[in-house]
Motif scaffolding. Structure first.
Motif, mmCIF file in Angstrom:
data_model
loop_
_atom_site.group_PDB
_atom_site.id
_atom_site.type_symbol
_atom_site.label_atom_id
_atom_site.label_comp_id
_atom_site.label_asym_id
_atom_site.label_seq_id
_atom_site.Cartn_x
_atom_site.Cartn_y
_atom_site.Cartn_z
ATOM 1 N N GLU A 16 65.011 30.029 150.400
ATOM 2 C CA GLU A 16 64.657 28.713 149.853
ATOM 3 C C GLU A 16 64.595 27.665 150.965
ATOM 4 O OE1 GLU A 16 67.949 26.379 149.201
ATOM 5 O OE2 GLU A 16 67.993 27.641 150.971
ATOM 6 N N ARG A 74 66.051 20.944 142.490
ATOM 7 C CA ARG A 74 64.948 21.450 141.673
ATOM 8 C C ARG A 74 63.628 20.855 142.136
ATOM 9 N NH1 ARG A 74 68.901 21.180 137.399
ATOM 10 N NH2 ARG A 74 68.240 19.044 136.919
ATOM 11 N N ALA A 75 63.633 19.564 142.513
ATOM 12 C CA ALA A 75 62.420 18.930 143.019
ATOM 13 C C ALA A 75 61.987 19.559 144.340
ATOM 14 C CB ALA A 75 62.654 17.426 143.192
ATOM 15 N N TYR A 77 62.582 22.610 145.300
ATOM 16 C CA TYR A 77 62.060 23.938 145.003
ATOM 17 C C TYR A 77 60.674 23.867 144.378
ATOM 18 C CZ TYR A 77 66.693 26.007 145.862
ATOM 19 O OH TYR A 77 67.864 26.443 146.439
ATOM 20 N N ALA A 78 60.412 22.813 143.605
ATOM 21 C CA ALA A 78 59.078 22.654 143.014
ATOM 22 C C ALA A 78 58.048 22.369 144.097
ATOM 23 C CB ALA A 78 59.095 21.528 141.984
ATOM 24 N N GLU A 79 58.458 21.602 145.110
ATOM 25 C CA GLU A 79 57.541 21.259 146.201
ATOM 26 C C GLU A 79 57.315 22.437 147.130
ATOM 27 O OE1 GLU A 79 57.005 17.865 149.710
ATOM 28 O OE2 GLU A 79 58.754 17.816 148.365
ATOM 29 N N PRO A 81 58.225 26.249 146.756
ATOM 30 C CA PRO A 81 58.825 27.301 145.927
ATOM 31 C C PRO A 81 59.531 28.363 146.755
ATOM 32 C CG PRO A 81 56.602 26.802 145.170
ATOM 33 C CD PRO A 81 56.783 26.084 146.471
ATOM 34 N N SER A 119 61.600 31.692 138.877
ATOM 35 C CA SER A 119 60.491 31.357 139.785
ATOM 36 C C SER A 119 60.089 32.531 140.664
ATOM 37 C CB SER A 119 60.864 30.150 140.654
ATOM 38 O OG SER A 119 61.795 30.498 141.670
#
Length: 224
Positions: A16, A74-75, A77-79, A81, A119
């Motif tokens: 990550e 979480r943000a 990881y969204a940006e 992945p 994910s």
């Protein structure tokens, strides 16, 4: 003979990008108690609530700080992945085919862990035999409770039949505290071979993808 592999998540099985510790440092700094690299490294692999309480010295603010940490993570990881560490999906499949149960353990709570695993497409039953978060037990690493909980989930009663692997000193300490047969440090995270070896790792591996090299017909023995 090893019948259970208890494996860390961030930096061990999932890449990550080190976001967890960048975000942790940001949240601590915004609280007005910035932490140096050595302080952050000391808490790598720990229950994130425990880390926030220790790093800020403000136990009363932990829940608010943890909520901010989880939202920011979480943000992040969204940006960007997360992805499985190369070779890990194949290694997990080989371990399970050899009769070794695989449980992931983590200092995250389920609010972060569950979407993270979704994910990358990993599901209990299909790819894993269980997931244990710090909130599932009385105390996170370096206490052995997450490993012991993984044993209960899978019906493994002999710690000598357990392999624990992770990329942090606290992963190693938890494995040793649990008395497991193999405590492997992997070099896909932020801590060095020297740090992991000094903590007492029985094996130092380039990554989880090397774990099947320790197996033979479903068995795995420690080399001390």
């Amino acid at each position: 003979m090893i019948t259970l592999a208890a494996l860390d998540i961030a930096g061990t099985t999932i890449d990550e990008g080190g976001a967890v510790y960048r975000v942790l440092a940001e949240v601590v700094a915004e609280h007005g108690t910035p932490a140096g690299d050595a302080e952050i490294r000391h808490w790598m692999g720990a229950d994130k609530r425990a880390a926030l309480a220790a790093l800020t010295g403000d136990p009363h603010a932990v829940e608010a700080l943890h909520a901010r940490f989880a939202e920011r993570l979480r943000a992040a990881y969204a940006e960007h992945p997360p992805t499985p560490v190369p070779g890990v999906p194949e290694a997990l499949e080989r371990l399970r085919e050899a009769g070794v149960r695989v449980v992931l353990t983590t200092g995250f709570d389920h609010a972060v862990t569950d979407p993270l695993l979704r994910s990358v497409g990993w599901r209990v039953g299909d790819h894993l035999d269980g997931v244990v978060c710090a909130e599932d037990v009385a105390e996170g690493r370096p206490a052995p409770h997450m490993i012991h909980h993984a044993m209960r989930l899978t019906g493994v009663t002999d710690p000598a039949q357990v392999l624990a692997a992770g990329d942090t000193v606290l992963d190693i300490k938890a494995g040793l505290a649990a008395g497991v047969g193999v405590v492997a440090g992997v070099l896909t995270g932020a801590q060095t071979a020297g740090e992991l070896q000094a903590a007492g790792a029985t094996h130092i591996l380039n990554g989880v993808h090397d774990l099947p090299t320790l197996t033979g017909s479903g068995t795995m023995r420690a080399r001390r």
